[in-house]
Design an enzyme around this catalytic site. Sequence first.
Site, mmCIF file in Angstrom:
data_model
loop_
_atom_site.group_PDB
_atom_site.id
_atom_site.type_symbol
_atom_site.label_atom_id
_atom_site.label_comp_id
_atom_site.label_asym_id
_atom_site.label_seq_id
_atom_site.Cartn_x
_atom_site.Cartn_y
_atom_site.Cartn_z
ATOM 1 N N CYS A 1 0.818 -1.230 0.000
ATOM 2 C CA CYS A 1 0.000 0.000 0.000
ATOM 3 C C CYS A 1 0.849 1.276 0.000
ATOM 4 C CB CYS A 1 -0.955 -0.010 1.182
ATOM 5 S SG CYS A 1 -2.179 -1.328 1.041
ATOM 6 N N HIS B 1 -2.979 7.382 2.741
ATOM 7 C CA HIS B 1 -3.445 6.112 2.170
ATOM 8 C C HIS B 1 -4.830 5.800 2.742
ATOM 9 C CE1 HIS B 1 -3.893 2.031 1.084
ATOM 10 N NE2 HIS B 1 -3.604 1.551 2.276
ATOM 11 N N ASN C 1 -10.109 0.506 0.055
ATOM 12 C CA ASN C 1 -8.637 0.546 0.063
ATOM 13 C C ASN C 1 -8.143 -0.038 -1.258
ATOM 14 O OD1 ASN C 1 -5.918 -0.005 0.396
ATOM 15 N ND2 ASN C 1 -6.126 -0.744 2.502
HETATM 16 O O1 UT7 Z 1 -3.691 -0.993 3.544
HETATM 17 C C1 UT7 Z 1 -2.638 -1.534 4.297
HETATM 18 C C2 UT7 Z 1 -2.776 -1.119 5.710
HETATM 19 N N1 UT7 Z 1 -3.980 -1.671 6.274
HETATM 20 C C3 UT7 Z 1 -4.530 -1.084 7.287
HETATM 21 O O2 UT7 Z 1 -4.091 -0.059 7.729
HETATM 22 C C4 UT7 Z 1 -5.728 -1.774 7.941
HETATM 23 C C5 UT7 Z 1 -5.621 -1.642 9.436
HETATM 24 N N2 UT7 Z 1 -6.642 -2.348 10.183
HETATM 25 C C6 UT7 Z 1 -7.953 -2.018 10.156
HETATM 26 O O3 UT7 Z 1 -8.373 -1.151 9.424
HETATM 27 C C7 UT7 Z 1 -8.866 -2.718 11.133
HETATM 28 O O4 UT7 Z 1 -8.102 -3.476 12.026
HETATM 29 C C8 UT7 Z 1 -9.910 -3.617 10.452
HETATM 30 C C9 UT7 Z 1 -10.956 -2.774 9.761
HETATM 31 C C10 UT7 Z 1 -9.244 -4.561 9.465
HETATM 32 C C11 UT7 Z 1 -10.643 -4.442 11.501
HETATM 33 O O5 UT7 Z 1 -11.231 -3.588 12.460
HETATM 34 P P1 UT7 Z 1 -10.994 -3.832 14.016
HETATM 35 O O6 UT7 Z 1 -11.808 -2.848 14.718
HETATM 36 O O7 UT7 Z 1 -9.517 -3.842 14.261
HETATM 37 O O8 UT7 Z 1 -11.625 -5.244 14.215
HETATM 38 P P2 UT7 Z 1 -10.923 -6.620 14.670
HETATM 39 O O9 UT7 Z 1 -10.037 -7.153 13.584
HETATM 40 O O10 UT7 Z 1 -10.340 -6.483 16.041
HETATM 41 O O11 UT7 Z 1 -12.179 -7.517 14.787
HETATM 42 C C12 UT7 Z 1 -13.210 -7.257 15.771
HETATM 43 C C13 UT7 Z 1 -14.353 -8.212 15.470
HETATM 44 C C14 UT7 Z 1 -13.914 -9.652 15.251
HETATM 45 O O12 UT7 Z 1 -14.886 -10.494 15.808
HETATM 46 P P3 UT7 Z 1 -14.636 -11.217 17.232
HETATM 47 O O13 UT7 Z 1 -13.386 -12.038 17.043
HETATM 48 O O14 UT7 Z 1 -14.446 -10.089 18.208
HETATM 49 O O15 UT7 Z 1 -15.883 -12.007 17.421
HETATM 50 C C15 UT7 Z 1 -13.915 -9.797 13.760
HETATM 51 O O16 UT7 Z 1 -14.137 -11.131 13.341
HETATM 52 O O17 UT7 Z 1 -14.985 -7.799 14.249
HETATM 53 C C16 UT7 Z 1 -15.093 -8.920 13.392
HETATM 54 N N3 UT7 Z 1 -15.078 -8.493 12.010
HETATM 55 C C17 UT7 Z 1 -16.182 -8.201 11.329
HETATM 56 N N4 UT7 Z 1 -17.476 -8.216 11.706
HETATM 57 C C18 UT7 Z 1 -18.380 -7.861 10.763
HETATM 58 C C19 UT7 Z 1 -14.009 -8.311 11.192
HETATM 59 N N5 UT7 Z 1 -14.423 -7.906 9.990
HETATM 60 C C20 UT7 Z 1 -15.771 -7.839 10.044
HETATM 61 C C21 UT7 Z 1 -16.776 -7.481 9.110
HETATM 62 N N6 UT7 Z 1 -18.055 -7.506 9.521
HETATM 63 N N7 UT7 Z 1 -16.490 -7.125 7.843
#
Ligand code: UT7
Length: 344
Positions: free
Chosen positions: A114, A265, A295
């Site tokens: 990215c 980004h 993204n």
């Molecule tokens: O481009 C390169 C650089 N990339 C980035 O900078 C991305 C950085 N990371 C992020 O943007 C975020 O971490 C995400 C958007 C990917 C995820 O958000 P988060 O608030 O960090 O969520 P998480 O990964 O801690 O997940 C929390 C919960 C999980 O469920 P449990 O394990 O707590 O039951 C995930 O399975 O949210 C769940 N989850 C979703 N739920 C509904 C993850 N994706 C989804 C989804 N819909 N699409």
Amino acid sequence: MTTGRAAVVSGLGTWLPPRVETNEDLSRTLDTTDEWIRSRTGIGQRHIADASMATSDLAVEAGGRALKSAGVESVDALVLATTTPDRLCPATAPLVASRLGLGTISAFDVVAVCTGFVYALATAAGLIATSTADRVLVVGADTFSTIIDPGDRSTRAIFGDGAGAVVLRAGEAGEDGALGPFDLGSDGTGSDLIMIPSGGSRDPRRGAEGGVAAGDGGADGADRYFRMYGKAVFRNAVEHMVASAESVLERSGWADAGPDLLVAHQANLRIMHAVADRLGVPRDRCAVNLDRVGNTAAASIPLALADASADGSLRPGDRIVMTAFGGGLAWGSCTMRWPAVVPV
Ligand code: UT7
């Protein structure tokens, strides 16, 4: 004022595949909701390339538009930032150059996920600084839909396909559109946080006849998909984009006044706001288009520049800081005053 030979932006072109996938579309087949995706990321929809399209197709569209925007038909070099090349070998850039009718120019890919576009800009600026080239086409193009696990809601909700390109010409430091200073960095101790486990030399997954079945990994094929450990990436993204942007703002003499526009980004609106808050940039001075495109990896910054220019939030003479972060881990930033180019 800084003087000397510099790489100057003289054209901008973008292209998005026509097919749009909304959050509602995703929620029909994945355990997710529009509310979750919007509130956690700011994304409302993304564009997805048809199965017949490869990254070079997107790159040719955006590259051709950038040449048109610059009013030129030839360049001396083409640098393509992509993590989704048409094939693992060879590089995709020479194919893009020949399809654009650019002849036998120097053409190569840059892989910095990215952050690829910022790395490609810095590379192209180096070609111009050393007089290796007087004019360079820099393209950021990715089709992440080809490497995303269709069943992985945490990555499928985020990534979209797209391409953006700029033409750089040799000019003077200090004129509008002159790039720099740059800040680039990496931290390979975090290389597992964003990766595709198989298909490379670490895990080639040799086929039955001994040939390398690149990208075919795992009994169920799951290892050929892109993986991201979101939470750790989030923390690193904020930390490194802030430090990197601070470095170039400081060296530009803009640390106190701040930029007119922060072009970060487009990974997650929460990340962009955290970066803006820490830099002391008002949130309404952040370029935001991820609600419409998601993204788009290496295409993210040029697409954000084009949209900001189109909606009037970016005007000629504005001081902008571009900053990106992604797999590698890798990050990079650069400043410039926006030139009087009309994006195509
Ligand atoms: O481009 C390169 C650089 N990339 C980035 O900078 C991305 C950085 N990371 C992020 O943007 C975020 O971490 C995400 C958007 C990917 C995820 O958000 P988060 O608030 O960090 O969520 P998480 O990964 O801690 O997940 C929390 C919960 C999980 O469920 P449990 O394990 O707590 O039951 C995930 O399975 O949210 C769940 N989850 C979703 N739920 C509904 C993850 N994706 C989804 C989804 N819909 N699409």
